[in-house]
Design a protein around this motif. Structure first.
Motif, PDB file in Angstrom:
ATOM      1  N   VAL A   1       0.839  -1.204   0.000  1.00  0.00           N
ATOM      2  CA  VAL A   1       0.000   0.000   0.000  1.00  0.00           C
ATOM      3  C   VAL A   1       0.874   1.254   0.000  1.00  0.00           C
ATOM      4  N   GLU A   2       1.894   1.268   0.855  1.00  0.00           N
ATOM      5  CA  GLU A   2       2.792   2.429   0.911  1.00  0.00           C
ATOM      6  C   GLU A   2       3.545   2.614  -0.401  1.00  0.00           C
ATOM      7  N   GLU A   3       4.067   1.501  -0.945  1.00  0.00           N
ATOM      8  CA  GLU A   3       4.820   1.560  -2.206  1.00  0.00           C
ATOM      9  C   GLU A   3       3.978   2.126  -3.336  1.00  0.00           C
ATOM     10  N   MET A   4       2.774   1.607  -3.492  1.00  0.00           N
ATOM     11  CA  MET A   4       1.914   2.027  -4.594  1.00  0.00           C
ATOM     12  C   MET A   4       1.405   3.456  -4.391  1.00  0.00           C
ATOM     13  N   GLN A   5       1.187   3.807  -3.142  1.00  0.00           N
ATOM     14  CA  GLN A   5       0.731   5.170  -2.858  1.00  0.00           C
ATOM     15  C   GLN A   5       1.812   6.185  -3.212  1.00  0.00           C
ATOM     16  N   LEU A   6       3.049   5.893  -2.829  1.00  0.00           N
ATOM     17  CA  LEU A   6       4.157   6.800  -3.122  1.00  0.00           C
ATOM     18  C   LEU A   6       4.417   6.911  -4.631  1.00  0.00           C
ATOM     19  N   ALA A   7       4.134   5.814  -5.358  1.00  0.00           N
ATOM     20  CA  ALA A   7       4.359   5.811  -6.804  1.00  0.00           C
ATOM     21  C   ALA A   7       3.170   6.358  -7.584  1.00  0.00           C
ATOM     22  N   GLY A   8       2.083   6.660  -6.880  1.00  0.00           N
ATOM     23  CA  GLY A   8       0.899   7.195  -7.543  1.00  0.00           C
ATOM     24  C   GLY A   8       0.146   6.175  -8.367  1.00  0.00           C
ATOM     25  N   VAL A   9       0.188   4.910  -7.940  1.00  0.00           N
ATOM     26  CA  VAL A   9      -0.477   3.827  -8.682  1.00  0.00           C
ATOM     27  C   VAL A   9      -1.924   3.688  -8.222  1.00  0.00           C
ATOM     28  N   ASP A  10      -2.809   3.438  -9.177  1.00  0.00           N
ATOM     29  CA  ASP A  10      -4.218   3.177  -8.878  1.00  0.00           C
ATOM     30  C   ASP A  10      -4.322   1.750  -8.347  1.00  0.00           C
ATOM     31  N   LEU A  11      -4.438   1.615  -7.020  1.00  0.00           N
ATOM     32  CA  LEU A  11      -4.434   0.303  -6.368  1.00  0.00           C
ATOM     33  C   LEU A  11      -5.754   0.047  -5.658  1.00  0.00           C
ATOM     34  N   THR A  12      -6.295  -1.157  -5.882  1.00  0.00           N
ATOM     35  CA  THR A  12      -7.409  -1.659  -5.086  1.00  0.00           C
ATOM     36  C   THR A  12      -6.926  -2.932  -4.404  1.00  0.00           C
ATOM     37  N   LEU A  13      -7.007  -2.976  -3.085  1.00  0.00           N
ATOM     38  CA  LEU A  13      -6.556  -4.150  -2.338  1.00  0.00           C
ATOM     39  C   LEU A  13      -7.683  -4.648  -1.447  1.00  0.00           C
ATOM     40  N   VAL A  14      -7.958  -5.945  -1.556  1.00  0.00           N
ATOM     41  CA  VAL A  14      -8.995  -6.571  -0.736  1.00  0.00           C
ATOM     42  C   VAL A  14      -8.358  -7.689   0.069  1.00  0.00           C
ATOM     43  N   THR A  15      -8.549  -7.658   1.383  1.00  0.00           N
ATOM     44  CA  THR A  15      -8.054  -8.731   2.233  1.00  0.00           C
ATOM     45  C   THR A  15      -9.244  -9.428   2.886  1.00  0.00           C
ATOM     46  N   PHE A  16      -9.236 -10.749   2.832  1.00  0.00           N
ATOM     47  CA  PHE A  16     -10.333 -11.547   3.365  1.00  0.00           C
ATOM     48  C   PHE A  16      -9.949 -12.111   4.735  1.00  0.00           C
ATOM     49  N   PRO A  17     -10.651 -11.722   5.802  1.00  0.00           N
ATOM     50  CA  PRO A  17     -10.298 -12.198   7.138  1.00  0.00           C
ATOM     51  C   PRO A  17     -10.350 -13.726   7.247  1.00  0.00           C
TER      52      PRO A  17
END
Length: 267
Positions: free
Chosen positions: A205-221
């Motif tokens: 999340v940090e990497e993609m945010q700093l690079a300005g990437v359009d990221l959607t991440l879903v984590t399943f508990p």
């Protein structure tokens, strides 16, 4: 023959013909191709019920190698109106039946990133050149090992509209940089996946945010590694691996993927 029997026979024949037509619409082809001195074997799937050129999707297999599971995923995409190519990252005949062999194949493939990228781009070229494909609309999705591969292809700037990673490793020595990543990125991971710990999720999340990437991440508990593969439970029992199929996570990630492709290809 009674009228009722005749009607039943006609209905049976009609259903058989419908079944034949449905089967005839789905086209599949095993494609052998060479990269340097090595032969690879991929699987192309498309559906003739859809007219004209359509987006193409590359699929990258799990660490086991190019198997039936990834071919089934290609056919599922074909039914949705895409042309899908399940590529081969290891080489023809390299299909592991034991985790030790799978690990060996994976390490060999990832030991040289430029070679890995060359194999990916060769398959991408085959997909782009297919008669049914709009070469300007290409995405890639991967599972486990394949999930890490498609993320690294995006990180390295490969021209893709989007990538989808299912339970793939999120850490990498290759880092996304501003203005380099062309693809939109979608990631699905299990909250109980011991192979993808929380620090990898946070790091991505940090990497993609700093690079300005359009990221959607879903984590399943409470969901384990390999949650998309119905065969995961059997493998877990056989080898004592911390993996497992989860029907809900598999269905939600699949629907999310279809929504993602609809969004990126309708622009």
């Amino acid at each position: 023959m009674t009228r009722l029997t005749a009607l039943a026979s006609a209905a049976t024949l009609a259903m058989a013909l419908i079944g034949q037509q449905a089967t005839a619409a789905m086209k599949t082809e095993t494609i052998e191709y060479r990269i340097g001195d090595e032969t690879f074997s991929g699987f192309m799937a498309w559906d003739d019920e859809f007219d004209g050129k359509r987006p193409g999707i590359l699929l990258v297999h799990e660490w086991w190698g190019h198997n039936e599971f990834v071919r089934e995923q290609a056919q599922k995409l074909a039914k949705e109106g895409y042309t899908a190519f399940a590529l081969d990252m290891y080489g023809k005949g390299k299909l592991a039946e034991h985790p030790d062999t799978a690990k060996q194949f994976m390490q060999e493939a990832t030991s040289n990133f430029e070679q890995l990228k060359e194999r990916f781009l060769a398959a991408k070229g085959l997909l782009e050149e297919h008669d049914t494909v709009d070469g300007g609309k290409i995405a890639a999705q991967g599972y486990c090992f394949g999930g890490a591969v498609v993320l690294n292809m995006a990180r390295s700037g490969v021209d893709l509209d989007g990538v989808v990673s299912y339970h793939g490793s999120l850490a990498s020595p290759i880092k996304a940089e501003p203005d380099k990543v062309k693809a939109r990125v979608q990631v699905y991971t299990g909250g109980a996946d011991q192979m993808v710990p929380p620090e990898q999720v946070a790091g991505l999340v940090e990497e993609m945010q700093l690079a300005g990437v359009d990221l959607t991440l879903v984590t399943f508990p409470d969901v384990l590694h390999s949650f998309t593969n119905p065969g995961a439970d059997k493998i877990a029992e056989q080898f004592g691996l911390p993996i497992g199929y989860d029907k809900n996570a598999a269905m939600r990630s699949w629907q999310g993927t279809l929504d993602f492709y609809n969004a990126i290809f309708s622009q």
